[in-house]
Design a protein around this motif. Sequence first.
Motif, PDB file in Angstrom:
ATOM      1  N   PHE A 284      46.877  46.641  38.246  1.00  0.00           N
ATOM      2  CA  PHE A 284      46.867  45.377  38.802  1.00  0.00           C
ATOM      3  C   PHE A 284      45.401  44.873  39.360  1.00  0.00           C
ATOM      4  N   LEU A 285      44.420  45.708  38.819  1.00  0.00           N
ATOM      5  CA  LEU A 285      42.998  45.035  38.965  1.00  0.00           C
ATOM      6  C   LEU A 285      42.783  44.438  37.509  1.00  0.00           C
ATOM      7  N   LEU A 286      43.394  45.059  36.457  1.00  0.00           N
ATOM      8  CA  LEU A 286      43.520  44.371  35.128  1.00  0.00           C
ATOM      9  C   LEU A 286      43.985  42.908  35.240  1.00  0.00           C
ATOM     10  N   LEU A 287      45.112  43.002  35.758  1.00  0.00           N
ATOM     11  CA  LEU A 287      45.860  41.650  35.976  1.00  0.00           C
ATOM     12  C   LEU A 287      45.261  40.565  36.770  1.00  0.00           C
ATOM     13  N   ALA A 288      44.366  41.389  37.803  1.00  0.00           N
ATOM     14  CA  ALA A 288      43.617  40.383  38.683  1.00  0.00           C
ATOM     15  C   ALA A 288      42.511  39.815  37.840  1.00  0.00           C
ATOM     16  N   ALA A 289      41.739  40.800  37.091  1.00  0.00           N
ATOM     17  CA  ALA A 289      40.480  40.228  36.278  1.00  0.00           C
ATOM     18  C   ALA A 289      40.979  39.236  35.270  1.00  0.00           C
ATOM     19  N   GLY A 290      42.052  39.509  34.505  1.00  0.00           N
ATOM     20  CA  GLY A 290      42.632  38.350  33.633  1.00  0.00           C
ATOM     21  C   GLY A 290      42.851  37.047  34.240  1.00  0.00           C
ATOM     22  N   SER A 291      43.398  37.158  35.550  1.00  0.00           N
ATOM     23  CA  SER A 291      43.681  35.974  36.315  1.00  0.00           C
ATOM     24  C   SER A 291      42.496  35.476  36.663  1.00  0.00           C
TER      25      SER A 291
ATOM     26  N   ALA B 143      39.654  35.305  35.012  1.00  0.00           N
ATOM     27  CA  ALA B 143      38.848  34.947  33.932  1.00  0.00           C
ATOM     28  C   ALA B 143      39.461  33.419  33.752  1.00  0.00           C
ATOM     29  N   LYS B 144      40.563  33.118  34.205  1.00  0.00           N
ATOM     30  CA  LYS B 144      41.201  31.974  33.961  1.00  0.00           C
ATOM     31  C   LYS B 144      40.753  30.859  35.152  1.00  0.00           C
ATOM     32  N   SER B 145      40.467  31.683  36.211  1.00  0.00           N
ATOM     33  CA  SER B 145      40.286  30.711  37.589  1.00  0.00           C
ATOM     34  C   SER B 145      38.976  30.864  38.059  1.00  0.00           C
ATOM     35  N   SER B 146      38.326  31.967  38.341  1.00  0.00           N
ATOM     36  CA  SER B 146      37.094  32.147  39.088  1.00  0.00           C
ATOM     37  C   SER B 146      36.054  33.133  38.406  1.00  0.00           C
ATOM     38  N   PRO B 147      35.238  32.337  37.548  1.00  0.00           N
ATOM     39  CA  PRO B 147      34.059  33.222  36.933  1.00  0.00           C
ATOM     40  C   PRO B 147      33.535  34.064  38.070  1.00  0.00           C
ATOM     41  N   ARG B 148      33.349  33.545  39.264  1.00  0.00           N
ATOM     42  CA  ARG B 148      32.491  34.412  40.375  1.00  0.00           C
ATOM     43  C   ARG B 148      33.509  35.785  40.441  1.00  0.00           C
ATOM     44  N   LEU B 149      34.508  35.560  40.784  1.00  0.00           N
ATOM     45  CA  LEU B 149      35.527  36.893  41.273  1.00  0.00           C
ATOM     46  C   LEU B 149      35.726  37.716  40.112  1.00  0.00           C
ATOM     47  N   HIS B 150      35.825  36.950  38.848  1.00  0.00           N
ATOM     48  CA  HIS B 150      35.907  37.758  37.516  1.00  0.00           C
ATOM     49  C   HIS B 150      34.742  38.761  37.243  1.00  0.00           C
ATOM     50  N   GLY B 151      33.486  38.081  37.559  1.00  0.00           N
ATOM     51  CA  GLY B 151      31.949  38.565  37.509  1.00  0.00           C
ATOM     52  C   GLY B 151      32.275  39.995  38.562  1.00  0.00           C
ATOM     53  N   TRP B 152      32.431  39.592  39.782  1.00  0.00           N
ATOM     54  CA  TRP B 152      32.436  40.644  40.557  1.00  0.00           C
ATOM     55  C   TRP B 152      33.296  42.107  40.262  1.00  0.00           C
ATOM     56  N   LEU B 153      34.649  41.685  40.104  1.00  0.00           N
ATOM     57  CA  LEU B 153      35.487  42.544  39.669  1.00  0.00           C
ATOM     58  C   LEU B 153      34.564  43.411  38.263  1.00  0.00           C
ATOM     59  N   LEU B 154      34.071  42.755  37.421  1.00  0.00           N
ATOM     60  CA  LEU B 154      33.263  43.443  36.215  1.00  0.00           C
ATOM     61  C   LEU B 154      32.134  44.342  36.583  1.00  0.00           C
ATOM     62  N   THR B 155      31.512  43.793  37.569  1.00  0.00           N
ATOM     63  CA  THR B 155      29.954  44.532  37.988  1.00  0.00           C
ATOM     64  C   THR B 155      30.541  45.737  39.152  1.00  0.00           C
ATOM     65  N   HIS B 156      31.962  45.555  39.693  1.00  0.00           N
ATOM     66  CA  HIS B 156      31.904  46.516  40.709  1.00  0.00           C
ATOM     67  C   HIS B 156      31.851  47.986  40.342  1.00  0.00           C
ATOM     68  N   PRO B 157      30.967  48.821  41.219  1.00  0.00           N
ATOM     69  CA  PRO B 157      30.724  50.153  40.751  1.00  0.00           C
ATOM     70  C   PRO B 157      32.057  51.148  40.463  1.00  0.00           C
ATOM     71  N   LEU B 158      32.829  50.972  41.114  1.00  0.00           N
ATOM     72  CA  LEU B 158      34.218  51.788  40.871  1.00  0.00           C
ATOM     73  C   LEU B 158      35.082  51.040  40.103  1.00  0.00           C
ATOM     74  N   PHE B 159      35.587  49.878  40.131  1.00  0.00           N
ATOM     75  CA  PHE B 159      36.592  49.128  39.462  1.00  0.00           C
ATOM     76  C   PHE B 159      36.127  48.483  38.112  1.00  0.00           C
ATOM     77  N   GLY B 160      34.823  48.165  37.967  1.00  0.00           N
ATOM     78  CA  GLY B 160      34.174  47.601  36.769  1.00  0.00           C
ATOM     79  C   GLY B 160      34.341  48.377  35.688  1.00  0.00           C
TER      80      GLY B 160
ATOM     81  N   ILE C 248      37.870  48.260  33.929  1.00  0.00           N
ATOM     82  CA  ILE C 248      38.153  46.836  33.536  1.00  0.00           C
ATOM     83  C   ILE C 248      37.445  46.438  32.058  1.00  0.00           C
ATOM     84  N   ARG C 249      36.170  46.688  32.194  1.00  0.00           N
ATOM     85  CA  ARG C 249      35.251  46.549  31.108  1.00  0.00           C
ATOM     86  C   ARG C 249      35.609  47.071  29.642  1.00  0.00           C
ATOM     87  N   ASN C 250      35.974  48.490  29.999  1.00  0.00           N
ATOM     88  CA  ASN C 250      36.492  49.266  28.862  1.00  0.00           C
ATOM     89  C   ASN C 250      37.873  48.616  28.252  1.00  0.00           C
ATOM     90  N   TRP C 251      38.523  48.074  29.111  1.00  0.00           N
ATOM     91  CA  TRP C 251      39.873  47.682  28.601  1.00  0.00           C
ATOM     92  C   TRP C 251      39.632  46.290  27.846  1.00  0.00           C
TER      93      TRP C 251
END
Length: 121
Positions: free
Chosen positions: A31-38, A40-57, A60-63
Amino acid sequence: MMRTLWLAVGLFFLGIGLLGVALPVVPTTPFLLLAAGSFAKSSPRLHGWLLTHPLFGPPIRNWEDNGAISRPAKRLAVGTMAAVLVVSLWLGLGWKVLLPQGVLIAAGCAFVLTRPDGPSG
């Protein structure tokens, strides 16, 4: 309009993914991968937050970078799927439930196990 729709979809998947942190039956990472993909198309700020999150990032980056799932994540995913099937057997669910469940679990395991492990470093 589409940006708002992608943002809403991303927030929905983020919410489900965060529920998965507390509820063992709900998977978090897909679900976080789907959120990151969404995002990426809508909010660079939220996409960046997910990618840099210490636990979730990291997963997601590996994928996103490698189409990869780490070995520990593979072990957890396959182990969880196996546990669900064992519990279903223990509960004595009928073959009409066990057969499709087993097929879907086998397909899920095959997908997870055939992804690369990602960078070794």
